[in-house]
Design a protein around this motif. Structure first.
Motif, PDB file in Angstrom:
ATOM      1  N   GLU A  65      -0.248  -0.499   5.102  1.00 23.25           N
ATOM      2  CA  GLU A  65      -1.587  -0.515   4.512  1.00 23.25           C
ATOM      3  C   GLU A  65      -1.553  -1.074   3.088  1.00 23.25           C
ATOM      4  N   SER A  66      -0.521  -0.734   2.324  1.00 26.22           N
ATOM      5  CA  SER A  66      -0.389  -1.300   0.980  1.00 26.22           C
ATOM      6  C   SER A  66       0.152  -2.725   1.032  1.00 26.22           C
ATOM      7  N   ILE A  67       1.040  -2.990   1.984  1.00 28.68           N
ATOM      8  CA  ILE A  67       1.603  -4.337   2.101  1.00 28.68           C
ATOM      9  C   ILE A  67       0.499  -5.358   2.369  1.00 28.68           C
ATOM     10  N   GLN A  68      -0.439  -5.007   3.256  1.00 28.90           N
ATOM     11  CA  GLN A  68      -1.523  -5.928   3.579  1.00 28.90           C
ATOM     12  C   GLN A  68      -2.365  -6.260   2.348  1.00 28.90           C
ATOM     13  N   MET A  69      -2.738  -5.224   1.584  1.00 28.88           N
ATOM     14  CA  MET A  69      -3.577  -5.468   0.415  1.00 28.88           C
ATOM     15  C   MET A  69      -2.809  -6.235  -0.651  1.00 28.88           C
ATOM     16  N   TYR A  70      -1.545  -5.900  -0.845  1.00 28.79           N
ATOM     17  CA  TYR A  70      -0.730  -6.613  -1.824  1.00 28.79           C
ATOM     18  C   TYR A  70      -0.632  -8.098  -1.468  1.00 28.79           C
ATOM     19  N   THR A  71      -0.366  -8.384  -0.207  1.00 27.38           N
ATOM     20  CA  THR A  71      -0.251  -9.771   0.244  1.00 27.38           C
ATOM     21  C   THR A  71      -1.554 -10.529   0.003  1.00 27.38           C
ATOM     22  N   ALA A  72      -2.674  -9.884   0.349  1.00 31.75           N
ATOM     23  CA  ALA A  72      -3.977 -10.530   0.174  1.00 31.75           C
ATOM     24  C   ALA A  72      -4.243 -10.846  -1.294  1.00 31.75           C
ATOM     25  N   LEU A  73      -3.990  -9.890  -2.159  1.00 32.29           N
ATOM     26  CA  LEU A  73      -4.286 -10.091  -3.580  1.00 32.29           C
ATOM     27  C   LEU A  73      -3.345 -11.103  -4.228  1.00 32.29           C
ATOM     28  N   LYS A  74      -2.097 -11.130  -3.782  1.00 34.47           N
ATOM     29  CA  LYS A  74      -1.183 -12.142  -4.307  1.00 34.47           C
ATOM     30  C   LYS A  74      -1.634 -13.547  -3.889  1.00 34.47           C
ATOM     31  N   LEU A  75      -2.066 -13.698  -2.627  1.00 38.20           N
ATOM     32  CA  LEU A  75      -2.556 -14.994  -2.161  1.00 38.20           C
ATOM     33  C   LEU A  75      -3.797 -15.425  -2.941  1.00 38.20           C
ATOM     34  N   LEU A  76      -4.589 -14.419  -3.370  1.00 38.82           N
ATOM     35  CA  LEU A  76      -5.821 -14.696  -4.115  1.00 38.82           C
ATOM     36  C   LEU A  76      -5.579 -14.797  -5.629  1.00 38.82           C
ATOM     37  N   ASN A  77      -4.315 -14.664  -6.038  1.00 40.28           N
ATOM     38  CA  ASN A  77      -3.968 -14.716  -7.469  1.00 40.28           C
ATOM     39  C   ASN A  77      -4.684 -13.642  -8.286  1.00 40.28           C
ATOM     40  N   LYS A  78      -4.802 -12.458  -7.694  1.00 38.90           N
ATOM     41  CA  LYS A  78      -5.417 -11.322  -8.384  1.00 38.90           C
ATOM     42  C   LYS A  78      -4.330 -10.486  -9.059  1.00 38.90           C
ATOM     43  N   PRO A  79      -4.655  -9.768 -10.133  1.00 41.12           N
ATOM     44  CA  PRO A  79      -3.657  -8.923 -10.815  1.00 41.12           C
ATOM     45  C   PRO A  79      -3.303  -7.692  -9.980  1.00 41.12           C
ATOM     46  N   VAL A  80      -2.106  -7.642  -9.425  1.00 36.66           N
ATOM     47  CA  VAL A  80      -1.689  -6.548  -8.551  1.00 36.66           C
ATOM     48  C   VAL A  80      -0.186  -6.337  -8.695  1.00 36.66           C
ATOM     49  N   GLU A  81       0.234  -5.069  -8.617  1.00 39.97           N
ATOM     50  CA  GLU A  81       1.648  -4.713  -8.561  1.00 39.97           C
ATOM     51  C   GLU A  81       1.836  -3.703  -7.430  1.00 39.97           C
ATOM     52  N   PHE A  82       3.032  -3.688  -6.860  1.00 42.69           N
ATOM     53  CA  PHE A  82       3.300  -2.849  -5.694  1.00 42.69           C
ATOM     54  C   PHE A  82       4.653  -2.179  -5.873  1.00 42.69           C
ATOM     55  N   ILE A  83       4.650  -0.834  -5.883  1.00 45.11           N
ATOM     56  CA  ILE A  83       5.874  -0.056  -6.016  1.00 45.11           C
ATOM     57  C   ILE A  83       6.128   0.695  -4.711  1.00 45.11           C
ATOM     58  N   GLN A  84       7.254   0.411  -4.071  1.00 43.44           N
ATOM     59  CA  GLN A  84       7.667   1.119  -2.873  1.00 43.44           C
ATOM     60  C   GLN A  84       8.685   2.181  -3.269  1.00 43.44           C
ATOM     61  N   VAL A  85       8.419   3.427  -2.865  1.00 46.06           N
ATOM     62  CA  VAL A  85       9.312   4.532  -3.211  1.00 46.06           C
ATOM     63  C   VAL A  85      10.199   4.805  -1.999  1.00 46.06           C
ATOM     64  N   GLU A  86      11.440   4.429  -2.107  1.00 52.14           N
ATOM     65  CA  GLU A  86      12.363   4.433  -0.984  1.00 52.14           C
ATOM     66  C   GLU A  86      12.586   5.841  -0.420  1.00 52.14           C
ATOM     67  N   GLY A  87      12.395   5.973   0.919  1.00 52.17           N
ATOM     68  CA  GLY A  87      12.702   7.205   1.627  1.00 52.17           C
ATOM     69  C   GLY A  87      11.681   8.319   1.493  1.00 52.17           C
ATOM     70  N   GLU A  88      10.603   8.108   0.742  1.00 46.63           N
ATOM     71  CA  GLU A  88       9.604   9.162   0.536  1.00 46.63           C
ATOM     72  C   GLU A  88       8.450   9.035   1.533  1.00 46.63           C
ATOM     73  N   ASN A  89       7.892  10.180   1.883  1.00 50.85           N
ATOM     74  CA  ASN A  89       6.811  10.232   2.853  1.00 50.85           C
ATOM     75  C   ASN A  89       5.460  10.105   2.144  1.00 50.85           C
TER      76      ASN A  89
END
Length: 386
Positions: free
Chosen positions: A324-348
């Motif tokens: 769900e976050s990957i999709q929005m991040y990808t969309a905003l990066k393609l649109l050159n919008k200001p976005v950052e994405f932090i994945q927290v490894e192993g957490e639910n």
């Protein structure tokens, strides 16, 4: 139920608070209910004889446990409030007098300076009284302009008056923010009709109330800088963050933790997607109500987003899968919008590992400092300059 006649009496049918626990006390013949009522958790007792409910005058805003003695008119309870941690009390069920028996965090809290917390409500354009509260910074100066952080529910549970929280509003305020939280349509604890507005809405009306509440809050409080407003939410609240910034530009920085960007993919994946959607999207499916699944999904309106957005997500999230976050991040990066994405490894769905949780919180603080205070040093120290 009358065991002799088998007659059932629906005693809570018109009782608005949301019941979380109940216990019959044979000593005084009352039924005791722990309930979610607005942003509080209260205790009520019901008399089968008079058929009336009575609220117990307890000492805390959020009652966490309530235990009745077996052979006497006594009970113990624990609870918290907006500015204190867990306390334990002895309650005389005959006189309703509470006696504090333990306050284990008193010494630690005495060393902290906490800002004041005040209730603030407004009447929405839909005609409802929308409840809320706000947190002031310690050493608050009413002649100063403060940036504002807005927080709202996830799942539809109200933002509790409890002191401890995954999203610690006192901690935000301690960093020189005013913090406003509100209980818009769909929130439980305000009656069936109010909470049922969540069904098949996915942001409709709720987002309008949040936007209206923020605008009215800023107008009513001259110490708030209306140009520096941040918003944050998690799970359904993370969805709401994303949805809001497709509808308005009033926010200068946004944070979505484990938010839903595409209602269709959420419906079909994860352990909770289908079961949660059975209520939130009752009788609506992608094939019989595509409008709901498209029009209310933030992903399909990503091109409207202008607000800098921080997405956070645990890689092992079984409630809202990380896609769900990957999709929005990808969309905003393609649109050159200001976005950052932090994945927290192993957490639910929530971040429980201590070190990871500290880093996760620091990322949120640093994001708001960068965009609401114009100070990127904390963010740059964590993630480097760009």
């Amino acid at each position: 139920m009358d065991l002799a006649t088998k007659r059932v009496d629906p005693v809570t049918k018109k009782f608005n608070p949301t019941i979380s626990a109940q216990e019959w006390n044979p000593t005084d013949n009352f039924i005791y209910y722990r309930v979610e009522e607005g942003d509080r958790v209260n205790m009520y007792r019901y008399s089968p004889k008079t058929r009336k409910f009575e609220k117990l005058p307890l000492k805390e805003d959020v009652i966490r446990s309530f235990n009745i003695s077996e052979n006497g008119l006594w009970a113990t309870y624990t609870g918290v409030s907006v500015s204190n941690s867990n306390r334990s009390y002895l309650l005389n069920l005959k006189t309703d007098e509470s006696t504090l028996i333990s306050d284990p965090y008193a010494e630690q809290l005495c060393s902290l300076v906490l800002g004041e917390v005040k209730d603030w409500n407004f009447k929405s354009s839909f005609g409802d009284q929308i409840e809320g509260r706000y947190y002031l910074p310690p050493n608050f100066n009413p002649n100063k302009k403060y940036p504002l952080i807005v927080y709202y529910y996830g799942g539809t549970s109200p933002t509790s008056r409890g002191f401890e929280s995954t999203y610690p509003l006192h901690v935000y305020a301690a960093q020189d923010y005013v913090v406003y939280t509100l209980q818009p349509s769909g929130t439980t604890g305000y009656g069936q009709e109010f909470s049922a507005r969540h069904v098949n809405a996915w942001g409709d009306q709720t987002a309008e109330e949040i936007i209206e509440g923020v605008q009215k809050f800023v107008a009513a409080h001259p110490f708030v800088d209306g140009r520096k407003i941040g918003n944050i939410g998690a799970s359904y609240g993370g969805f709401m963050t994303q949805y809001l910034i497709t509808k308005t530009d009033i926010f200068a920085a946004s944070v979505s933790h484990a938010g839903i960007s595409n209602i269709t993919s959420y419906w079909g994946e994860g352990y909770w997607g289908y079961s949660y959607s059975a209520g939130a999207s009752a009788d609506s499916y992608p094939w019989n109500n595509p409008k709901l699944y498209v029009e209310q999904s933030p992903l399909f309106h990503a091109d409207k987003i202008k607000t800098p957005l921080l997405l956070l997500h645990g890689t092992a999230d079984t409630n809202v899968p990380i896609g769900e976050s990957i999709q929005m991040y990808t969309a905003l990066k393609l649109l050159n919008k200001p976005v950052e994405f932090i994945q927290v490894e192993g957490e639910n769905h929530a971040i429980y590992d201590y070190d990871k949780r500290i880093a996760w919180n620091n990322a949120i603080y640093a994001w708001f400092a960068k965009w609401l205070k114009g100070d990127s040093r904390w963010w740059d120290s964590m993630f480097g300059e760009k």
